[in-house]
Design an enzyme around this catalytic site. Structure first.
Site, PDB file in Angstrom:
ATOM      1  CB  SER A 113      22.269 -15.583  14.140  1.00  0.00           C
ATOM      2  OG  SER A 113      20.966 -14.991  14.243  1.00  0.00           O
ATOM      3  CG  ASP A 114      17.761 -18.464  18.147  1.00  0.00           C
ATOM      4  OD1 ASP A 114      17.644 -19.426  18.060  1.00  0.00           O
ATOM      5  OD2 ASP A 114      16.433 -17.555  19.023  1.00  0.00           O
ATOM      6  CB  THR A 115      14.958 -16.190  13.524  1.00  0.00           C
ATOM      7  OG1 THR A 115      16.733 -15.876  12.951  1.00  0.00           O
ATOM      8  CG2 THR A 115      13.629 -15.571  12.719  1.00  0.00           C
TER       9      THR A 115
ATOM     10  CB  THR B  27      16.034 -13.838  19.395  1.00  0.00           C
ATOM     11  OG1 THR B  27      16.590 -14.731  18.481  1.00  0.00           O
ATOM     12  CG2 THR B  27      15.148 -12.614  19.288  1.00  0.00           C
TER      13      THR B  27
END
Length: 204
Positions: A63-65, A40
Site C-alpha cells: 500500500s502507498d498514500t 500511488t
C-alpha cells in the site's frame, strides 16, 4: 504485508488475520509522467511485488498514500522545512488523499490493485497552531506532513470518504478484496466500521 508503516499494520490487524510484516525492497521514484492516482497505484504494486518475489507462496499486500492538491503530488517531507511548506500549502484548502493497494499471490497468479480517494478540508489555522504542530515532529514520515489519527486532527475541518484511507489503508475495500479470494476474516469489516476502533476515527 509489504510495509514498514505501523499505521497500516494496526489497521490490517483490526481484521484479526495472522500476518507478517516484510519491509519492501523497492525504491520509490516519482515519475513525471504519472498522475498522482497512478503514481500511488504503481508504488503499491512495486512494494507488493518486491516482497512477492521473495515469498511467491504467500498472499502479499502492498500500500502507498499520496496527497494531491491542485494537481500537485505531495509525498512525505524530507525535513521539517518541507513539512512546514506543505502544511502552509494545504492550509484552508481541500486536498485529495489517494491510497493505492496491491494484493499479489504469485503462485496462483492473483493480482489485484485499486486506489481509494478521500477528501480532506484543512482549517485556516493560524501561525501559532502551525508552529505548535510542527514542534511535535509528527509531520515526519507522513504523506502531506500530517497525521489524522494523531495531533494533526486539530488541523482538519472535515473529511469526505473513508477514514482508514486517509490513515494509510482503505480497510473496507481491502477486506472485501481478501474475502473475494476466499479469506475468512475473524473480525467482520462491517462490525469494525460500526465500532470505529481506531484513534480519532469517531471524530470524523
Amino acid at each position: 504485508m509489504a510495509s514498514t508503516s505501523p499505521r497500516r499494520r494496526e489497521l490490517l490487524g483490526l481484521l484479526g488475520l495472522p500476518f507478517r510484516i516484510i519491509p519492501p525492497t523497492c525504491e520509490e521514484k516519482l515519475s513525471l509522467h504519472l498522475p498522482p492516482i497512478e503514481q500511488t497505484r504503481q508504488f503499491a504494486r512495486d512494494k507488493a511485488q518486491s516482497v512477492a518475489n521473495q515469498y511467491p507462496e504467500d498472499l502479499v499486500i502492498g500500500s502507498d498514500t499520496v496527497i494531491e492538491i491542485e494537481g500537485r503530488l505531495l509525498g512525505k517531507p524530507g525535513n521539517m522545512q518541507e513539512a512546514e511548506s506543505m502544511l502552509r500549502h494545504l492550509r484552508g484548502q481541500c486536498h485529495q488523499v489517494h491510497t493505492g493497494v496491491a494484493v499479489l499471490h504469485q503462485a496462483t497468479r492473483v493480482s489485484i490493485d485499486f486506489v481509494e480517494t478521500a477528501l480532506v478540508w484543512f482549517k485556516p489555522f493560524d501561525e501559532t497552531t502551525l508552529t505548535s504542530y510542527l514542534v511535535t515532529e509528527e509531520s515526519l514520515g507522513k504523506a502531506g506532513s500530517y497525521s489524522i489519527q494523531g495531533k494533526g486532527a486539530q488541523l482538519i475541518d472535515k473529511i469526505e470518504g473513508d477514514y482508514p484511507t486517509i490513515v494509510g489503508l482503505p480497510l473496507w475495500r481491502t477486506a472485501k478484496a481478501l474475502e473475494e479470494h476466499g479469506i475468512v476474516l475473524p473480525n467482520p469489516v462491517e462490525e469494525i466500521y460500526q465500532l470505529k476502533p481506531y484513534a480519532n476515527w469517531k471524530d470524523f
